[in-house]
Structures are given as structure tokens and as C-alpha cells.
Design a protein around this motif. Structure first.
Motif, PDB file in Angstrom:
ATOM      1  N   ARG A  43      -7.651  -5.968  -1.158  1.00 42.78           N
ATOM      2  CA  ARG A  43      -6.465  -6.142  -1.595  1.00 42.78           C
ATOM      3  C   ARG A  43      -6.389  -7.713  -1.880  1.00 42.78           C
ATOM      4  N   THR A  58       0.919  -1.390   0.025  1.00 42.08           N
ATOM      5  CA  THR A  58       0.105  -0.047   0.068  1.00 42.08           C
ATOM      6  C   THR A  58       1.033   1.255   0.021  1.00 42.08           C
ATOM      7  N   GLU A 104      -2.502  -4.914  -8.453  1.00 42.76           N
ATOM      8  CA  GLU A 104      -3.410  -4.109  -7.895  1.00 42.76           C
ATOM      9  C   GLU A 104      -3.817  -2.866  -8.749  1.00 42.76           C
ATOM     10  N   HIS A 126      -5.913  -3.709 -11.566  1.00 38.18           N
ATOM     11  CA  HIS A 126      -7.496  -3.979 -11.140  1.00 38.18           C
ATOM     12  C   HIS A 126      -7.987  -2.344 -10.563  1.00 38.18           C
ATOM     13  N   THR A 127      -7.184  -1.452 -10.053  1.00 37.86           N
ATOM     14  CA  THR A 127      -7.837  -0.373  -9.709  1.00 37.86           C
ATOM     15  C   THR A 127      -7.982   0.447 -11.170  1.00 37.86           C
ATOM     16  N   GLY A 154     -10.262  -1.200  -0.135  1.00 33.64           N
ATOM     17  CA  GLY A 154     -10.335  -2.396  -0.658  1.00 33.64           C
ATOM     18  C   GLY A 154      -9.790  -3.567  -0.009  1.00 33.64           C
ATOM     19  N   LEU A 211      -7.915   6.186  -4.300  1.00 36.04           N
ATOM     20  CA  LEU A 211      -8.003   4.869  -4.653  1.00 36.04           C
ATOM     21  C   LEU A 211      -7.363   3.673  -3.937  1.00 36.04           C
ATOM     22  N   PHE A 212      -6.273   4.007  -3.477  1.00 36.46           N
ATOM     23  CA  PHE A 212      -5.405   3.035  -2.631  1.00 36.46           C
ATOM     24  C   PHE A 212      -6.018   3.180  -1.025  1.00 36.46           C
TER      25      PHE A 212
END
Length: 323
Positions: free
Chosen positions: A47, A19, A78, A81-82, A45, A40-41
Motif C-alpha cells: 500500500r 482496504t 490504489e 495501481h492494481t 501489497g 487483489l486487495f
């Protein structure tokens, strides 16, 4: 319900590092992209995708430490995906995701599309720097699959002739391709045998399908608060998923409602209650369980370890979200 916290405990520290790294990899040069990335991060989520990459890495490296390339692969996964979520939200005109305002509602569609593009480009750049042609090919295919999945979904809106196979194919493109190919890539970076690599791909494929089918069920059975977006929103936007496909077999009138795109008063409520009163939800649960079982069969190739156990438990976790 199983919690991801206990599931991911073997890779807990790895995920924390991930992260921090993600915000750094994306954010520094452009304040607005930095703000989008931060948002977003941080958006809570689970993960799941990078966790699978890290668990596969640890389960295949065993006594050896995982490499910086394994970690970078998890970050790339990730990012991809994001990026797909950002574009999804623009296409769906979504205001919320996980109860947090979407990038398109905070900034605007133009910035959101560019932020998604930037993330895809950034992930491709880091991907190329892994210096492993096979992994580059696999994850480039994922980026293409995402686009293909979105296009298929767009073309098939309100199309009641959609088959279960076509639905599963679209679900593969939209969800399972990334999980399957990134799990396979982690095995490649660990230098395991072709047989193990193929099994890791199959595990990711079936697990991804189970996750997607469960998501599609939750769209009908969860409240708006839990979903972080309006309940039934898939069907309302013309995206026909497993529960509705099964419900149409039982109650053909649902086809009529979908074909006229819910244009008459009360159509949406009628359609949602037809799905809920049919065996569609139950049959979709069986479909998800079937795929989760298939995923488990492909883990026999791994030696016992805490990480391999977590990969096994993930199949139960996918289904436990229904209860």
C-alpha cells in the motif's frame, strides 16, 4: 531494513479504512470481480502509493483533518495501481505475484483483462466525482502513461540499443508517474501553494524512479521466494533494465546473448552471471541513491510533522530494500 509498518504509523487507521473501502467499491455487483478484488486487495501489497497520498494529505493539512476527497484520492490511486498490475501480469504471462497466484492464473486472461479494465473504469468514475478538474487531468494522464510504459517496454524487448534515458523514461511512465501525480493531487486538494505542489510532484517523481531502479536490481539479486516471481525474469523476457545496461557497457558479449534472445543452451545462465559479475548492480545502486537524494531535496517545502518525517524516511526505505 526499515519496515513499512513503522513508516506508515501516522496513517495506519487511514490505510485500514482504505482496504475495507476498496473491497466495497469494487466488489459487490459482480461475484467474479468481487472475488478478483478480494484477492487483489488482500494479496499482501504494501500500500505504498495510497500511503504516500495520505501522508502528503496529512503533511499539508497539518492541524486540520484530511477530507473525504483526500481519502477517495488514495483509494483511486490504489485502484489504478492494481489495475496496472493485473494487466502487467497478463502481458507478462505471470503465474505469481508476491507469491500469490495472479488473477490471470486463477480465472483466465480474458477475465483478468476485463477485471483490469473494470478497475480503470471504476477509478475514472470515482475520479470524476472528486469534482476537481485539475486532479482529473493529472490522474487521467497517469492511466495513459501506464499504457505508454507497457507499449514502450513491449516495443523495446531485446533491443540492446536502449539508452539509460529511454530506460528512465519508461520507468517514469510505469512507476513514477502515479506517485508523482497523486502526491501533487493530494497537495491540490489541500489547497497549498503552487510552489509546494510542484515540489510534491518532483518528490514523487524521483522517489518513484528510485523505487523502480531498486526493483530492477532486486530482480537480479533476490531469490525467487523473496521476489514472488522467478529471479532474472525481466532480462529473460527481454526487458533491459539498469543493471543489464551497465553490464553491456563492460561486457559487450551480453549484447550478443540478448540480441539472439537467449536462443542457445546456457545463454540465460551466462547472461545472468555477466550482470552479477559486472559493476552493473553497484552502479544501479548509485543511480537509485541519486534519485532518492533528489526526492528529499523537494520536501524542504513542508513544515515539520510526523507525516513529513515519514515521507523523508520513505526515501531511505526505498534504498534499504537492497540490504
Amino acid at each position: 531494513m526499515i519496515s513499512t509498518t513503522s513508516l506508515f504509523s501516522p496513517v495506519d487507521n487511514d490505510l485500514r479504512l482504505l482496504t475495507e473501502n476498496l473491497k466495497r467499491l469494487v466488489g459487490a455487483r459482480h461475484p467474479i470481480l468481487g472475488a478478483a478484488a478480494e484477492h487483489l486487495f488482500d494479496a499482501g501489497g504494501k500500500r505504498i502509493r495510497p500511503a504516500i497520498v495520505l501522508l502528503v494529505s496529512r503533511a499539508t493539512m497539518l492541524e486540520r483533518e484530511i477530507t473525504p476527497r483526500h481519502r477517495r484520492l488514495a483509494e483511486i490511486t490504489e485502484m489504478i495501481h492494481t489495475a496496472s498490475l493485473v494487466h502487467d501480469d497478463v502481458v507478462d504471462e505471470a503465474e505469481l505475484r508476491r507469491n500469490v497466484p495472479t488473477v490471470n492464473s486463477l480465472f483466465d486472461n480474458r477475465i483478468a483483462v476485463l477485471a483490469g479494465d473494470f478497475l480503470f473504469a471504476q477509478s475514472s468514475w470515482y475520479l470524476a466525482n472528486l469534482d476537481n478538474l485539475e486532479v482529473v487531468k493529472l490522474l487521467s494522464e497517469v492511466i495513459r502513461d501506464f499504457a505508454e510504459g507497457e507499449i514502450l517496454q513491449g516495443i523495446n524487448r531485446f533491443d540492446t540499443s536502449l539508452t539509460l534515458d529511454a530506460y528512465l523514461e519508461k520507468s517514469y511512465y510505469k512507476t513514477a508517474s502515479l506517485i508523482a501525480n497523486s502526491a501533487k493531487s493530494a497537495g491540490i486538494l489541500s489547497d497549498v501553494s503552487t510552489e509546494v505542489i510542484d515540489n510534491l510532484y518532483a518528490y514523487g517523481r524521483y522517489l518513484g524512479l528510485a523505487f523502480q531502479i531498486v526493483d530492477d536490481i532486486l530482480d537480479f539479486t533476490s531469490s525467487t521466494e523473496v521476489l514472488g516471481k522467478p529471479a532474472g525474469s525481466d532480462l529473460i523476457s527481454g526487458n533491459i533494465t539498469a543493471p543489464a545496461l551497465y553490464a553491456m557497457e563492460e561486457t559487450p558479449y551480453l549484447e550478443t546473448l540478448i540480441e539472439r534472445e537467449f536462443s542457445e543452451p546456457g545463454d540465460i545462465e551466462k547472461a545472468l552471471s555477466i550482470v552479477k559479475e559486472s559493476h552493473g548492480i553497484e552502479r544501479s545502486r548509485e543511480l537509485a541513491a541519486y534519485h532518492a537524494q533528489l526526492a528529499l531535496k523537494h520536501l524542504d517545502c513542508l513544515q515539520p510533522s510526523v507525516s513529513a518525517q515519514s515521507l523523508t524516511d520513505l526515501a531511505d526505505y526505498a534504498l534499504s530494500r537492497l540490504y
